[in-house]
Design an enzyme around this catalytic site. Structure first.
Site: not given
Lengths: 378, 414
Positions: B183, B310, B394
């Site tokens: 929490i 590269q 979430e």
């Protein structure tokens, strides 16, 4: 082709599997303590000394345990188990090997004897490779060296009396053996491998005698790095193996939406891919170790590939383990949070292996050319 | 459409929050990460410049400040043109910038919004007032007050419908029992929004929320967790032992359970907040990318400019592509939420894509930097640890894919 282990190898695996459980507890202690891992490190070194770790690469004549050729296969098997215990403890316990072997191979008899004697007496040594050119080495006409720059963090350096530095100067590759007292050593406590007694090395116009140079032979530097990378790869696969053990157990215990999460196809596939990769990594490590032991010309190449592959395996396995644990994976109460922190060092120590491999292919195109490409269909 | 060029409001919020992140948050990030401490002073500064914990309530209350309502409803429309709403887009822009500074501190600043959101959406005026009153003034330590959304449980991470915390009616009270896990603000909160199963026969619809002020007998803030990342944000357990709350503290208490005022009523809320959470992951990725971009631009590798390799240049190009794609998904989903369009698929795609991008960019950035990135307090190593939570909280990455797949196929594949 026989992939089974002989009796001695099985004994090594069993012994270090038992030790790994103890190492895991020490690693957790180092994680939670505020003594920068010193207490756990002392305990780990003392317990491992009973198993010959730390002096296994030192000749018997100098007080060590090595008679005959050093076995990188045995070391790899040990690393696979130590990695399952604690990556930080494992790094500490493996740190004497490269300096001991390097001194035996390239140092003068006097220098080698002095180092071996010190290590047999309980001293620590370590190794670092300056992949990004962070240190500048100037060589005088006399052969004396002047070092400027910063290296590290380097595992075991906080307690080490000697360091092998693999680097480059204007003339090319150079491997140096030096007392750590020549430098400013600052202990640090990174978020991973917290039992490994890390430190940073600062050199400000540090002068070293010409005798500090062990070798300037590019092949010798490759060999040194091969030992180092193979050991990293073995330990990385060990960490990945333990991450999967955790994931497999937890995914059967944890129920969401009325079924064990391991029975969801997406997680089953995730775990299966990690297991395949770990198995492949294990084979690659042991194949590279056998090549080193046999003195095969492709040994350095195989060790580099093993390290490159193993770093990816441990990255994926540790991140996936945290994912499978969900919220519990993100907190310290469960083991996988530490594994994700520990995984990073395997990829960044001694440089980004992917870049190393790309540069090697570019600089030595002939070696990698292979057979001519088949002609286009007419 | 260019998201930012078209909107002075979004441009302004981006500039302000970036400046705050750069000047206030970033310099304090390493310390709060190392100490695992809440950034109380920064939270107060944030509140002072309008990032108040009650802002969301204000925007949805009849008595909220006019400027708060105007910002959310769109005040920049020319006369005669339809007003453009910005609430979620503003939150996404601001969240990305604050998380660019430090995701943990961002969550400490915005953590109370998780609790404020259901109160704003479902609370009565009395409940909104109770919630706001609890957050007024300072706590006993002189800190700004914070709120906690107490939803997740030890056995209930992704499967919210299986909540074990119970609410049992006893006269004009509900009695709450259970334990809550992970929490945000759980140890320090001045007010909690606690979710409990009040009618198991209704399944998810029986899960109801309660506004519970700190100090209510039976509500026990628990142990603070030690975490992999986002350490400036407090995460703790919350225990409920015969916690008696008046019936009027139940969110949507005027309607019966199951009538879209329980947890099922929060679905739209999650669709609205997911793009904002995803934006935070974009902020972390952007921070790591910028750090390594500067390094590649300014450094050489044994005498050769790093930028000429590269292998490194393409890695940067890949980062830029993935970050830009994540950001566009975020703003598409946020824009849809602002237009009251069904955005469930887009919100989940944004969250899943941004979380994966943040992990991949931070991991690659560390490898490119080498041993230096292992230094204690190194920002890229911190961002690597911070990024992981965005694939977990979430709604995990798996939950997001489950939602997207259900949108495509119409059923929950297992």
């Amino acid at each position: 082709m026989d992939f089974s282990l002989d009796e001695e190898q099985q004994l090594i695996v069993a012994t270090f599997r038992r030790f790994a459980d103890e190492a895991r507890k020490l690693g957790q202690h180092a994680d939670e303590s505020d003594d920068s891992g010193a207490g756990a490190a002392r305990t780990a070194l003392a317990k491992a000394a009973d198993l010959g770790v730390g002096i296994d690469a030192i000749p018997e004549a100098a007080g060590g345990m090595l008679s005959g050729a050093y076995s990188h296969t045995i070391r790899a098997l040990r690393g696979l188990e130590l990695g399952r215990g604690c990556a930080g403890v494992a790094a500490l316990l493996e740190s004497n090997v490269e300096p001991a072997l390097a001194a035996a191979r390239w140092a003068s008899p006097e220098v080698a004897a002095a180092l071996h004697g010190a290590l047999a007496g309980g001293a620590l040594a370590t190794t670092t490779h300056d992949a990004l050119g962070r240190i500048t080495i100037t060589t005088a006409a006399s052969g004396d060296l002047t070092l400027d720059g910063t290296l590290g963090p380097v595992p075991a350096l906080a307690d080490a009396a000697h360091i092998v530095i693999s680097a480059r100067d204007a003339a090319g590759p150079v491997v140096i053996l030096a007392p750590t007292s020549a430098f400013t050593i600052t202990p640090v406590f990174p978020s991973g491998w917290r039992a490994a007694r890390w430190a940073r090395l600062d050199a400000k116009a540090v002068r070293l005698p010409a005798a500090a140079v062990l070798t300037r032979d590019p092949a010798a530097q490759h060999e040194l790095l091969s030992w180092y990378k193979l050991s990293l790869a073995a330990r990385a696969i060990g960490v990945a193996d333990f991450a999967m053990q955790c994931s497999a157990g937890y995914s059967q215990e944890r129920v969401q939406f009325n079924q064990p999460i391991g029975s969801f196809e997406s997680l089953a596939r995730m775990q299966d891919q990690s297991e395949t990769a770990t198995l492949a990594g294990r084979f690659l490590v042991l194949r590279a170790a056998a090549a080193l032991d046999a003195g095969s010309p492709d040994a350095a190449e195989l060790c580099s590939r093993a390290r490159d592959f193993a770093a990816g395996v441990v990255r994926r396995a540790s991140i996936d383990a945290v994912q499978i644990y969900g919220g519990y994976g993100f907190v310290r109460d469960f083991p996988v949070e530490k594994l994700m922190r520990d995984a990073r060092a395997f990829e960044v120590l001694a440089g980004d292996e992917a870049l190393t491999r790309v540069l090697a292919r570019r600089q030595d195109a002939a070696t990698y050319a292979g057979a001519p490409a088949p002609a286009a269909r007419s | 459409m260019d998201i930012f060029q078209d909107s002075p409001i979004l441009q302004g919020v981006k500039a302000i929050t970036h400046a705050f992140a750069e000047q206030v948050i970033r310099p304090a990030a390493a310390r709060h990460d190392a100490e695992e401490s809440m950034p109380w002073d920064i939270m107060e500064q944030a509140a002072n410049i309008g990032m108040a914990q009650t802002a969301l309530i204000d925007t949805m209350s009849a008595d909220g400040p006019p400027e708060a309502q105007a910002a959310a409803q769109g005040a920049d429309a020319p006369p005669g043109k339809k007003k453009r709403r910005y609430g979620r887009q503003l939150a996404a822009v601001g969240s990305e910038e604050l998380a660019w500074g430090c995701a943990g501190i961002m969550l400490a600043i915005g953590g109370s919004g998780l609790a404020a959101s259901p109160v704003a959406r479902m609370g009565t005026d009395a409940q909104k007032k109770l919630f706001k009153d609890c957050l007024t003034g300072k706590d006993e330590h002189g800190h700004v007050k914070v709120a906690a959304m107490a939803l997740s449980e030890p056995a209930t991470g992704s499967d919210i419908s299986a909540l074990k915390t119970t609410g049992v009616k006893d006269g004009d009270h509900w009695v709450l029992n259970g334990s809550k896990q992970w929490i945000t603000n759980g140890k320090s909160a001045a007010v909690f929004v606690v979710w409990a199963q009040c009618d198991p026969s209704l399944g998810r619809g029986g899960v109801r929320g309660f506004v519970v002020p700190r100090g209510t007998p039976g509500l026990i803030p628990g142990r603070k967790e030690i975490k992999l990342g986002i350490r400036a944000s407090e995460t703790a357990q919350v225990i409920l032992e015969d916690c008696r709350v008046p019936v009027e503290w139940m969110l949507g208490s005027s309607v019966p359970a199951g009538a879209q005022e329980g947890l099922s009523g929060t679905k739209k809320m999650l669709d609205a907040t997911r793009p904002v959470v995803a934006a935070q992951a974009v902020g972390i990725a952007q921070a790591a990318y910028e750090h390594v971009l500067r390094r590649v631009q300014s450094s050489s590798l044994h005498g050769t400019p790093m930028a000429g390799h590269q292998h490194l240049a393409f890695a940067l190009a890949e980062m830029e592509m993935e970050i830009s794609a994540s950001r566009l998904l975020v703003h598409r989903a946020a824009w849809m939420a602002d237009q009251d369009l069904e955005n469930v698929k887009w919100a989940s795609m944004a969250k899943a894509h941004a979380a994966r991008t943040a992990q991949e960019v931070t991991t690659r950035a560390m490898a490119m930097l080498g041993e230096e990135a292992l230094e204690p307090g190194h920002p890229v190593e911190k961002w690597y640890r911070d990024a992981k939570i965005y694939d977990i909280f979430e709604g995990t990455g798996q939950i997001q894919r489950r939602i997207v797949a259900k949108e495509l196929l119409g059923l929950n594949a297992t």
